[in-house]
Design an enzyme around this catalytic site. Structure first.
Site, PDB file in Angstrom:
ATOM      1  N   HIS A 280      46.028 107.885  32.389  1.00 49.67           N
ATOM      2  CA  HIS A 280      46.117 106.317  32.711  1.00 49.67           C
ATOM      3  C   HIS A 280      45.934 105.481  31.490  1.00 49.67           C
ATOM      4  O   HIS A 280      44.978 105.638  30.925  1.00 49.67           O
ATOM      5  CB  HIS A 280      45.581 105.796  33.941  1.00 49.67           C
ATOM      6  CG  HIS A 280      44.191 105.958  34.072  1.00 49.67           C
ATOM      7  ND1 HIS A 280      43.312 104.740  33.580  1.00 49.67           N
ATOM      8  CD2 HIS A 280      43.383 106.615  34.530  1.00 49.67           C
ATOM      9  CE1 HIS A 280      42.246 105.169  33.691  1.00 49.67           C
ATOM     10  NE2 HIS A 280      41.921 106.060  34.257  1.00 49.67           N
ATOM     11  N   ASP A 292      37.868 107.286  29.536  1.00 49.01           N
ATOM     12  CA  ASP A 292      38.646 106.903  30.767  1.00 49.01           C
ATOM     13  C   ASP A 292      39.568 105.727  30.351  1.00 49.01           C
ATOM     14  O   ASP A 292      39.090 104.596  30.406  1.00 49.01           O
ATOM     15  CB  ASP A 292      37.382 106.266  31.685  1.00 49.01           C
ATOM     16  CG  ASP A 292      38.098 106.153  33.015  1.00 49.01           C
ATOM     17  OD1 ASP A 292      39.336 106.436  33.217  1.00 49.01           O
ATOM     18  OD2 ASP A 292      37.511 105.609  33.833  1.00 49.01           O
ATOM     19  N   GLU A 326      45.693 102.380  36.918  1.00 45.46           N
ATOM     20  CA  GLU A 326      44.937 103.500  37.927  1.00 45.46           C
ATOM     21  C   GLU A 326      43.641 102.806  38.517  1.00 45.46           C
ATOM     22  O   GLU A 326      43.374 102.984  39.384  1.00 45.46           O
ATOM     23  CB  GLU A 326      44.540 104.545  37.266  1.00 45.46           C
ATOM     24  CG  GLU A 326      43.939 105.706  37.955  1.00 45.46           C
ATOM     25  CD  GLU A 326      42.496 105.836  37.920  1.00 45.46           C
ATOM     26  OE1 GLU A 326      41.896 106.464  38.768  1.00 45.46           O
ATOM     27  OE2 GLU A 326      41.686 105.070  37.316  1.00 45.46           O
ATOM     28  N   GLU A 327      42.957 102.083  37.616  1.00 45.28           N
ATOM     29  CA  GLU A 327      41.719 101.536  37.835  1.00 45.28           C
ATOM     30  C   GLU A 327      41.577 100.721  39.208  1.00 45.28           C
ATOM     31  O   GLU A 327      40.573 100.789  39.812  1.00 45.28           O
ATOM     32  CB  GLU A 327      40.944 100.849  36.716  1.00 45.28           C
ATOM     33  CG  GLU A 327      40.918 101.663  35.405  1.00 45.28           C
ATOM     34  CD  GLU A 327      39.785 102.816  35.956  1.00 45.28           C
ATOM     35  OE1 GLU A 327      39.182 102.878  36.929  1.00 45.28           O
ATOM     36  OE2 GLU A 327      39.267 103.629  34.839  1.00 45.28           O
ATOM     37  N   ASP A 354      42.180 112.865  33.520  1.00 45.04           N
ATOM     38  CA  ASP A 354      41.492 111.722  33.680  1.00 45.04           C
ATOM     39  C   ASP A 354      39.911 112.117  34.048  1.00 45.04           C
ATOM     40  O   ASP A 354      39.265 111.379  34.899  1.00 45.04           O
ATOM     41  CB  ASP A 354      42.129 110.923  34.825  1.00 45.04           C
ATOM     42  CG  ASP A 354      41.493 109.627  35.028  1.00 45.04           C
ATOM     43  OD1 ASP A 354      40.817 108.997  34.178  1.00 45.04           O
ATOM     44  OD2 ASP A 354      41.738 109.072  36.178  1.00 45.04           O
ATOM     45  N   HIS A 424      33.309 103.410  32.720  1.00 42.99           N
ATOM     46  CA  HIS A 424      33.461 101.959  33.258  1.00 42.99           C
ATOM     47  C   HIS A 424      32.311 101.233  32.538  1.00 42.99           C
ATOM     48  O   HIS A 424      31.853 100.197  33.146  1.00 42.99           O
ATOM     49  CB  HIS A 424      33.314 101.886  34.718  1.00 42.99           C
ATOM     50  CG  HIS A 424      34.345 102.578  35.259  1.00 42.99           C
ATOM     51  ND1 HIS A 424      34.356 102.653  36.742  1.00 42.99           N
ATOM     52  CD2 HIS A 424      35.387 103.278  35.045  1.00 42.99           C
ATOM     53  CE1 HIS A 424      35.469 103.281  37.273  1.00 42.99           C
ATOM     54  NE2 HIS A 424      36.119 103.896  35.995  1.00 42.99           N
TER      55      HIS A 424
END
Lengths: 457, 457
Positions: A280, A292, A326-327, A354, A424
């Site tokens: 993504h 990520d 995606e997130e 991912d 994140h």
């Protein structure tokens, strides 16, 4: 007749032998190309350090769409196109504040915090309230309205360090982040603090998305670093109570147009059947989205580039797909599957990376027993490259919606130990990527595409 | 009689079943202890950031000996003692200089360099000479005296990026560092430059030991960074010649007294038989010796601590050994084996961790076929912890000398991808260590000790 059978047997043995050697040779070539002439690392450097983080709806997300499109054009993919998709447009706004107030042990001090994605803002007036700590929803339910009304709920269950695969530990803790706000709001909480989903103890807060229950009031939700979660818990133990001031400026703006980016090389036999490899393109709005999921994106492009550079002519059409959103919405993954269904494009397999750009250890699968057994049998060609962990259940969030039409899903499974140190956060940056580890992941996906395409599922 | 046989069979089945569960349970406890209460990371932080690098003969090596002794005392090992050993005492002296002179492309510029361990100094007058580049000893031999006399030989064969296990690539390149100086000196070279043994291209030079052939003159030998090796090669290609000024101040001082540090918990049945787990306490004189081999040392101590904390009563005596002087002499490993032989102490197994503190992937072995098969069969208990790579040939440098008396050797095999980014450089520092990865290695060794002790070899 006996002679005929003997000849047939010999033929079968030879072709079986040939088939084995052919796969071994081809996979060796794939790895050689990835490790000697790989382009994934340079691509990732551009995506992460020149474009940077790229939350859905941000200018950087738009820049990333255009750059990956150009990248695949330049690599000479047969077709490159953008697939429009409306995505949520959440913005963090001004830096959040979480301040412990008048602790007799620690005084007043700022805690390291990041508002959760999709969360509402407190507004400039902020929220100030007593803290009540819980480990899980059972404890929350026991406290009920009497214990929670007007307070800030502090969800503090750590990821279990004893689980070997850190994604399992994440799975065991992440409902606090995803559902905590609405669960607490149901009892009248005014905000929630959530212990960061992290494998390590440090000062770095980890964001991530929440989902509000439409039947509950929307309250602000903020992650605090694991060190500060321990500190806050310590205050409650030592002092019996703690008070926090919290201020966030997040906003959910109207949906905005964005795109999945799709690059394809055409099949030579079953060209109306697709094998998809993807990651993504969006990331959180801190750090650089390197593990990520910048890694997954460049590995997907690279996996296809490798096959092309080896002049491999696939039976099926192969697509590298950079999914958007995606997130905090999964809109790209859903739109891709919806379009495939509408256009009647059968997708025999989808592979997603991912889980970080670390040394690959294997592939997960969502398929039937025979398909799982087939993946395991490919260990004969994959194990020499360190891919031993074949056949655990799994896939990927973006490719998940394809499962409805029977697509077999595969997830690249890299070593998971360091992933949740960076996930994140501000720390998910290009310097955390090792070139060889990244390249090995791209090669692993390229090898799997090749095996699916040539051996079938 | 039938009833007796049946009872016996039942008993055997039960104990076999019990035995399996017992191992599974015990190994789960070992990992739980390592991951929830592990002490290896804190130990390594002290060893690397408070004591620092610790080349044989240095004050830091002496400090490390005393600190590890105290550490094992505090952990309540039954016996802790120092085993004296005379070690080489090489010192780097003033910072080395390698300067490209009057290149028409790059001008005059300093190259990133580190003198090789054990090498002689050029003295303050330095050496200035033409460069001749070779990839291997065949090319060197072809050039012969006519092509080499009076020149500086530049060994520039890279580690092969296409090999999956980086130690194999290292093995394919390291003879340039180990033997290059004497091979070049035989043809009248005045010094050698060696391309750093590295998996990546950067500005960081990698040191490491050389061995002088006693029949050849000793000439200065210096590693240059991979980027600078590429640059120098580029100069030769573009300009046809290159000249370098080289100055080193290394010295080999007289041998000096140091120690292996040994901590033991006594066996309860075969207590005169030993199982050894170890790493080497010395490191190069740059960086902090974090991966090489502070990790191995603290993992060895931790492996024994875990068993002790679980109140496991081993049949055999278990020793954690911090070997001295692996890097530039192997004196500690040799002395340990010599003493074991002199004292008639049978060592049934020795396990070494000297390949970095990264996620463990398995164990190598030096033993007979049956012992190798046994290690592989233990995969049933080890594979759930990511230990799939069981039974490749190997062991460890320090434990190597024990093989002569039949000790079975095991080497912890961590993921190798990043090791040669840091190996023997300023970059081998504590911040390159991940806590969980380090702990998993300690747990893996603890589990292997347990299996060897309880299941036999």
């Amino acid at each position: 007749m006996t002679k005929y059978l003997f000849t047939l047997l010999l033929f079968l043995l030879c072709t079986a032998g040939f088939s084995q050697d052919k796969n071994e040779d081809m996979i060796r070539k794939i790895y050689d190309e990835a490790l000697a002439n790989g382009q994934s690392y340079e691509m990732l450097e551009y995506l992460t350090t020149r474009i940077g983080h790229r939350l859905s709806g941000s200018p950087q997300a738009a820049a990333a769409v255009e750059w990956t499109r150009q990248q695949m054009e330049q690599l000479g993919f047969d077709t490159v196109f953008l697939q429009p998709v409306m995505v949520p447009h959440w913005v963090r706004g001004e830096k959040e504040v979480v301040r412990l107030i008048n602790s007799s042990t620690y005084g007043s001090r700022e805690l390291h915090s990041l508002a959760l994605g999709n969360s509402v803002g407190s507004g400039p007036q902020g929220v100030s309230a007593e803290i009540v700590e819980v480990q899980n929803f059972d404890e929350l339910d026991k406290l009920g309205k009497a214990g929670i009304q007007g307070k800030i709920v502090f969800f503090n269950r750590p990821m279990d360090p004893k689980l070997i695969h850190t994604f399992q530990a994440y799975g065991g803790a992440v409902n606090q982040r995803g559902q905590g706000a609405s669960r607490a709001a149901a009892y009248g909480a005014v905000a929630v603090l959530v212990r960061s989903m992290a494998s390590n103890n440090d000062d770095v807060p980890h964001t991530g998305s929440l989902r509000y229950d439409p039947n509950q009031p929307q309250i602000p939700a903020v992650a605090i670093s694991t060190n500060d979660a321990n500190l806050l818990s310590d205050v409650l133990k030592k002092e019996g109570s703690a008070r926090v001031y919290l201020e966030t400026h997040c906003e959910m703006l109207p949906d905005i147009l964005s795109y999945n980016v799709i690059g394809e090389i055409r099949g030579t036999q079953n060209k109306e059947e697709y094998i998809v490899v993807g990651g993504h393109l969006d990331s959180w709005d801190v750090g650089q989205g390197a593990h990520d999921d910048g890694s997954g994106c460049v590995q997907a492009i690279e996996a296809v580039r490798i096959l092309k550079s080896l002049n491999y002519k696939p039976k099926h059409s192969i697509r590298a797909v950079m999914f958007m959103n995606e997130e905090n919405g999964l809109r790209g993954g859903r739109e891709y599957a919806a379009q495939a269904s509408t256009l009647g494009q059968p997708h025999i397999a989808a592979i997603e990376s991912d889980a970080g750009g670390f040394t690959p250890r294997g592939f997960t699968i969502t398929g039937n027993e025979a398909q799982t057994a087939k993946l395991k049998s490919w260990g004969q060609w994959l194990a020499p490259y360190g891919l031993h962990d074949l056949g655990s259940p799994g896939g990927g969030a973006d490719i998940g919606p394809l499962r409805e039409s029977g697509t077999v899903l595969f997830g690249l499974r890299p070593d998971s130990q360091r992933y949740f140190n960076y996930h994140h956060t501000e720390e998910d940056t290009f310097d955390k990527i090792d070139k060889r580890e990244l390249e090995l992941g791209a090669a692993a996906m390229s090898a799997l595409i090749y095996l699916i395409d040539s051996e079938g599922l």
